[in-house]
Write a protein that holds these residues in place. Structure first.
Motif, PDB file in Angstrom:
ATOM      1  N   VAL A 147      29.299  47.178  28.876  1.00 42.75           N
ATOM      2  CA  VAL A 147      28.088  46.639  29.856  1.00 42.75           C
ATOM      3  C   VAL A 147      28.677  46.953  31.290  1.00 42.75           C
ATOM      4  N   MET A 148      29.695  46.411  31.868  1.00 42.35           N
ATOM      5  CA  MET A 148      30.332  46.873  33.039  1.00 42.35           C
ATOM      6  C   MET A 148      30.322  48.350  33.323  1.00 42.35           C
ATOM      7  N   ALA A 149      30.793  49.177  32.468  1.00 44.04           N
ATOM      8  CA  ALA A 149      30.897  50.586  32.617  1.00 44.04           C
ATOM      9  C   ALA A 149      29.435  51.064  33.021  1.00 44.04           C
ATOM     10  N   ILE A 174      30.495  37.616  36.991  1.00 43.96           N
ATOM     11  CA  ILE A 174      31.614  36.636  36.398  1.00 43.96           C
ATOM     12  C   ILE A 174      31.462  36.820  34.886  1.00 43.96           C
ATOM     13  N   VAL A 175      32.630  37.188  34.166  1.00 41.05           N
ATOM     14  CA  VAL A 175      32.903  37.167  32.818  1.00 41.05           C
ATOM     15  C   VAL A 175      33.177  35.936  32.143  1.00 41.05           C
ATOM     16  N   LEU A 176      32.446  35.714  30.879  1.00 42.01           N
ATOM     17  CA  LEU A 176      32.572  34.562  29.910  1.00 42.01           C
ATOM     18  C   LEU A 176      33.618  34.890  28.915  1.00 42.01           C
ATOM     19  N   THR A 177      34.770  34.471  28.713  1.00 36.82           N
ATOM     20  CA  THR A 177      35.706  34.782  27.885  1.00 36.82           C
ATOM     21  C   THR A 177      36.692  33.789  27.455  1.00 36.82           C
ATOM     22  N   ALA A 178      37.029  33.628  25.933  1.00 32.64           N
ATOM     23  CA  ALA A 178      37.977  32.824  25.495  1.00 32.64           C
ATOM     24  C   ALA A 178      39.319  33.329  25.112  1.00 32.64           C
ATOM     25  N   GLN A 179      39.366  34.429  25.748  1.00 36.90           N
ATOM     26  CA  GLN A 179      40.597  35.292  25.464  1.00 36.90           C
ATOM     27  C   GLN A 179      41.457  35.356  26.720  1.00 36.90           C
ATOM     28  N   PRO A 180      42.741  34.676  27.015  1.00 37.81           N
ATOM     29  CA  PRO A 180      43.205  35.021  28.584  1.00 37.81           C
ATOM     30  C   PRO A 180      43.655  36.297  28.562  1.00 37.81           C
ATOM     31  N   ARG A 198      42.187  42.383  32.507  1.00 39.39           N
ATOM     32  CA  ARG A 198      41.355  43.455  32.190  1.00 39.39           C
ATOM     33  C   ARG A 198      40.021  43.585  32.765  1.00 39.39           C
ATOM     34  N   ALA A 199      39.270  42.545  32.567  1.00 36.55           N
ATOM     35  CA  ALA A 199      37.964  42.395  33.040  1.00 36.55           C
ATOM     36  C   ALA A 199      38.034  42.467  34.744  1.00 36.55           C
ATOM     37  N   LEU A 200      38.928  41.952  35.366  1.00 37.22           N
ATOM     38  CA  LEU A 200      38.749  42.059  36.827  1.00 37.22           C
ATOM     39  C   LEU A 200      39.202  43.566  37.093  1.00 37.22           C
ATOM     40  N   GLN A 201      40.119  44.453  36.348  1.00 36.99           N
ATOM     41  CA  GLN A 201      40.380  45.468  36.611  1.00 36.99           C
ATOM     42  C   GLN A 201      39.161  46.619  36.195  1.00 36.99           C
ATOM     43  N   ALA A 202      38.310  45.983  35.458  1.00 35.37           N
ATOM     44  CA  ALA A 202      36.922  46.642  35.119  1.00 35.37           C
ATOM     45  C   ALA A 202      35.812  46.614  36.081  1.00 35.37           C
TER      46      ALA A 202
END
Length: 286
Positions: free
Chosen positions: A73-75, A89-95, A100-104
């Motif tokens: 989606v971000m791409a 702002i991403v929502l995630t349960a995976q630390p 990776r999300a910030l880099q994306a």
């Protein structure tokens, strides 16, 4: 460039999560905090089209969704929007997904399960940064428009000025602080026979031939004193006995720090000497 509470509460927010319970929880939290423009979708493939249409101030984006995950989606958002700022702002349960999300391109993250205080704080902080960014961007566009408008006005004014000087004179001229011509409109150089020298011929002794020495000295004195002169009359006598008569008006130019940067003025060729040089003396005594 201040933000009000209403600016924040009127921000457009989109929730993207394939879990209805998460969507409902976030909608309730935002509603209770006073946010008025909150929408949601369970289908990540709709996000790019929705953002193009509504230009959200914030997108709360789940990363793990079937069919199209948050990274895809971000791409898509990066290639489909003209705004360089990705308000996600991403929502995630995976630390491990946070970096990776910030880099994306994500600007922040919220961990699952939700800590309600953390959610409200991160959303508020993100919206404040986003809205200030938009205000700055809008202000820059306004400044650019004003500069373009003012530049157009100045060019139009200069064109009118040039037109008037051409109608009222044979030439328009500008000289730098050393007396050398920097801008000439009309046949002044050929008419005066001074090429790239100074108006009063002081830069080149070869230009003195035929000029009235007293007139030249008077004009030179006015220029040295940084005085304006109006209809200064001077003449040149050629070896065959023929004469040319001129009138020239000029004023000193100064920059914003009041430093002398040269002269500008207009001139005409005359058939008869109609004006006297008393104007310079009158200007000097006034």
């Amino acid at each position: 460039m201040m933000l009000t509470t209403q600016d924040l509460l009127n921000a457009r927010i989109l929730i993207v999560d394939d879990q209805l319970t998460n969507v409902q929880l976030l909608e309730q939290l935002l509603s209770e905090a006073g946010y008025k423009n909150v929408t949601a979708t369970l289908n990540p493939t709709e996000v790019c089209a929705l953002h193009r249409q509504h230009q959200y101030d914030l997108i709360l984006l789940d990363l793990q969704m079937p069919g199209m995950d948050g990274f895809e989606v971000m791409a898509g958002l990066r290639t489909n929007i003209t705004d360089a700022y990705l308000p996600v702002i991403v929502l995630t349960a995976q630390p491990a997904h946070k970096l990776r999300a910030l880099q994306a391109g994500a600007k922040d993250f919220i961990s699952k399960p939700f800590d309600l205080l953390e959610v409200k704080t991160r959303i508020s902080n993100m919206l404040e940064v986003r809205l200030l960014y938009k205000k700055l961007e809008d202000y820059s566009k306004i400044l650019e428009e004003k500069v373009a408008e003012r530049t157009a006005e100045l060019r139009e004014s200069e064109a009118r000025f040039r037109s008037l000087t051409e109608l009222a004179s044979d030439w328009y001229w500008e000289q730098d602080e050393h007396g050398y011509f920097t801008k000439v409109s009309g046949p002044v150089l050929d008419m005066l026979g001074i090429r790239v020298d100074t108006l009063d011929g002081s830069a080149n002794e070869n230009t003195h031939e035929g000029w009235d020495a007293a007139e030249r000295a008077q004009l030179h004195a006015a220029i040295e004193a940084r005085q304006p002169f109006i209809d200064f009359a001077f003449s040149r006598t050629y070896p065959d006995g023929s004469q040319q008569h001129y009138r020239v008006s000029g004023e000193p130019m100064f920059d914003q720090s009041c430093r002398f940067i040269g002269y500008r003025g207009i001139g005409v060729e005359c058939k008869q000497m109609v004006y006297s040089n008393a104007s310079i003396n009158n200007t000097a005594s006034s």
